[in-house]
Motif scaffolding. Structure first.
Motif, PDB file in Angstrom:
ATOM      1  N   ARG A  21       0.829  -1.208   0.000  1.00  0.00           N
ATOM      2  CA  ARG A  21       0.000   0.000   0.000  1.00  0.00           C
ATOM      3  C   ARG A  21       0.866   1.261   0.000  1.00  0.00           C
ATOM      4  NH1 ARG A  21      -3.936   0.824   4.968  1.00  0.00           N
ATOM      5  NH2 ARG A  21      -5.222  -0.671   3.824  1.00  0.00           N
ATOM      6  N   LEU A  22       1.898   1.275   0.812  1.00  0.00           N
ATOM      7  CA  LEU A  22       2.792   2.431   0.837  1.00  0.00           C
ATOM      8  C   LEU A  22       3.434   2.662  -0.521  1.00  0.00           C
ATOM      9  CD1 LEU A  22       4.560   1.855   4.287  1.00  0.00           C
ATOM     10  CD2 LEU A  22       2.892   3.631   3.728  1.00  0.00           C
ATOM     11  N   ALA A  23       3.850   1.589  -1.188  1.00  0.00           N
ATOM     12  CA  ALA A  23       4.465   1.735  -2.507  1.00  0.00           C
ATOM     13  C   ALA A  23       3.468   2.275  -3.519  1.00  0.00           C
ATOM     14  CB  ALA A  23       5.026   0.389  -2.958  1.00  0.00           C
ATOM     15  N   LEU A  24       2.227   1.786  -3.475  1.00  0.00           N
ATOM     16  CA  LEU A  24       1.207   2.262  -4.419  1.00  0.00           C
ATOM     17  C   LEU A  24       0.868   3.735  -4.161  1.00  0.00           C
ATOM     18  CD1 LEU A  24      -1.205  -0.811  -4.560  1.00  0.00           C
ATOM     19  CD2 LEU A  24       0.386  -0.027  -6.330  1.00  0.00           C
ATOM     20  N   ILE A  25       0.826   4.122  -2.892  1.00  0.00           N
ATOM     21  CA  ILE A  25       0.561   5.541  -2.596  1.00  0.00           C
ATOM     22  C   ILE A  25       1.679   6.413  -3.149  1.00  0.00           C
ATOM     23  CG2 ILE A  25       0.380   7.221  -0.720  1.00  0.00           C
ATOM     24  CD1 ILE A  25      -1.057   5.122   0.929  1.00  0.00           C
ATOM     25  N   ALA A  26       2.934   5.969  -2.934  1.00  0.00           N
ATOM     26  CA  ALA A  26       4.066   6.742  -3.458  1.00  0.00           C
ATOM     27  C   ALA A  26       4.035   6.810  -4.980  1.00  0.00           C
ATOM     28  CB  ALA A  26       5.376   6.121  -2.985  1.00  0.00           C
ATOM     29  N   LEU A  27       3.597   5.711  -5.625  1.00  0.00           N
ATOM     30  CA  LEU A  27       3.540   5.682  -7.084  1.00  0.00           C
ATOM     31  C   LEU A  27       2.411   6.544  -7.631  1.00  0.00           C
ATOM     32  CD1 LEU A  27       4.557   4.393  -9.755  1.00  0.00           C
ATOM     33  CD2 LEU A  27       2.898   2.560  -9.373  1.00  0.00           C
TER      34      LEU A  27
END
Length: 421
Positions: A21-27
């Motif tokens: 989830r953190l990676a998708l938010i950053a992306l």
């Protein structure tokens, strides 16, 4: 133990989902911010009108939602072992609060954006992992309700949302609701796989415990009862031709009593009952065994001190060390044809050392533990396993010192670790 493995695997998988989830938010954040402040911007209804929106018109709501969601997820990810893992599996309300925080991304960036997919998919996925089918169904319904509410209120973004829900908004809401159901089903599937892994780990642990117990029982039978009964049979055979039948009969009776004592000790160990004294004097015990071996075998056998006197040893450790020494003596008498055997014990350079050396014919070339197992010779195998069980190092090879030929069995155990073992 296997249950802990399964629970830890579930926690680790849930933590990976939070990390995703953190990676998708950053992306997805750069695209959401560009879309909110650019042409045909998507964002809060009324803040992003057709045409170029006012600079930063919807950027602040999107940025605020991203910041709140990211920091919340990062707090769980960063303190997972203390907060996220233990609390998430026990308290579904924590995930419900997380879903409400994630709904900010739906409202600001729009459900059909990358940030929208973060909340739509990750929350049911976590629910399926943490709570199973019922939890996945409940949170999929909750997420679908949030999506429908967002579209019905005209907050769908990307120009699809108008007050009231039209055909485009209805189709998009159905699609996103389906994604949340699929994510929940994926979480349940992963949970079932981890459950099967836990069951397999439990079965493997039981099989390994049974195998270790069989090996332990085989060692005890070989090194105690079987050895004593073998000597008893030899003494009984010699009874008829003995010039002193009474003395030989007493020796047979003593061997029988020793077999009974060893059987009781073996049964007590199998039942987990402590047997014997708390501390054992190795010097006294080794001296008695050397004297008994010399009397029975007729081989000149001597006990000598080496270094400092050995300390008193806990009975559990002493039993293993003395059994190895006794087995080394018996092997020398049966197979090596020695004229002399030396036994020594003491503390040398911080190591409790016990050595049994003979001047016999030595081990056959190419002798290995695997080869001994295959041919049914378990004496040396049991000695190695016993030494490993108490953390001792064992060396079995050509003799050294005064007996440069034959075989030496040497045990070394750190004195500081004797009491702990």
């Amino acid at each position: 133990m296997a249950v802990d493995v399964e629970t830890n695997a579930l926690r680790a998988m849930c933590r990976q989902v939070v990390g995703l989830r953190l990676a998708l938010i950053a992306l997805g954040t750069p695209y959401a911010l560009l879309g909110a402040g650019g042409e045909g911007g998507a964002g809060l209804a009324g803040l992003a009108a057709p045409g170029r929106a006012a600079p930063g018109g919807a950027v602040w709501p999107v940025g605020t939602a991203v910041l709140v969601t990211f920091l919340t997820s990062y707090a769980l990810f960063r303190n997972w072992e203390r907060l996220g893992g233990p609390l998430l599996l026990r308290h579904p309300t924590l995930l419900a609060a997380d879903a409400l925080v994630g709904s900010l991304l739906l409202v600001t960036a729009g459900p059909d954006s990358v940030l929208g997919y973060v909340g739509v998919c990750t929350t049911p996925l976590l629910a399926g992992l943490a709570y199973g089918p019922r939890g996945a169904a409940s949170f999929a319904c909750l997420q679908s309700l949030i999506v429908v509410t967002v579209y019905a209120a005209g907050l769908g973004g990307s120009g699809l949302g108008a007050p009231g829900m039209g055909a485009p908004g209805l189709g998009a809401s159905v699609l996103l609701a389906g994604l949340s159901v699929i994510a929940g089903g994926l979480g349940v599937t992963l949970r079932n796989l981890l459950s099967r892994y836990g069951a397999a780990a439990r079965a493997l642990a039981v099989a390994q415990a049974a195998q270790e117990e069989r090996a332990h029982l085989a060692r005890d039978l070989h090194d105690s009862v079987a050895k004593t009964l073998h000597g008893l049979a030899l003494q009984a055979d010699a009874l008829a031709e003995s010039p002193d039948p009474r003395g030989q009969a007493r020796a047979v009776a003593g061997a029988a009593r020793r077999a009974v004592e060893e059987s009781r000790e073996l049964l007590a160990g199998l039942r987990g009952v402590p047997y014997g004294g708390v501390k054992v004097d190795l010097t006294s015990e080794l001296t008695d065994r050397v004297r008994d071996f010399a009397r029975r075998s007729g081989i000149r056998t001597c006990y000598v001190d080496e270094g400092a006197a050995p300390p008193a040893v806990p009975s559990a450790v002493a039993g293993q060390l003395l059994t190895i020494a006794s087995e080394a003596l018996e092997n020398a008498g049966r197979h090596a044809r020695p004229t002399r055997v030396d036994v020594s014990a003491g503390v040398v350079e911080g190591l409790l050392r016990i050595s049994v050396r003979d001047d016999g014919r030595g081990l056959p070339p190419g002798t290995t533990l695997d080869g001994l197992r295959r041919t049914g010779h378990f004496g040396l195998v049991g000695m190695v396993e016993r030494a490993a069980g108490v953390g001792a190092r064992i060396r079995i090879g050509r003799g050294c010192g005064g007996l440069a030929r034959g075989t030496e069995v040497r045990l070394e155990l750190p004195v500081e670790g004797v009491a702990a073992r």
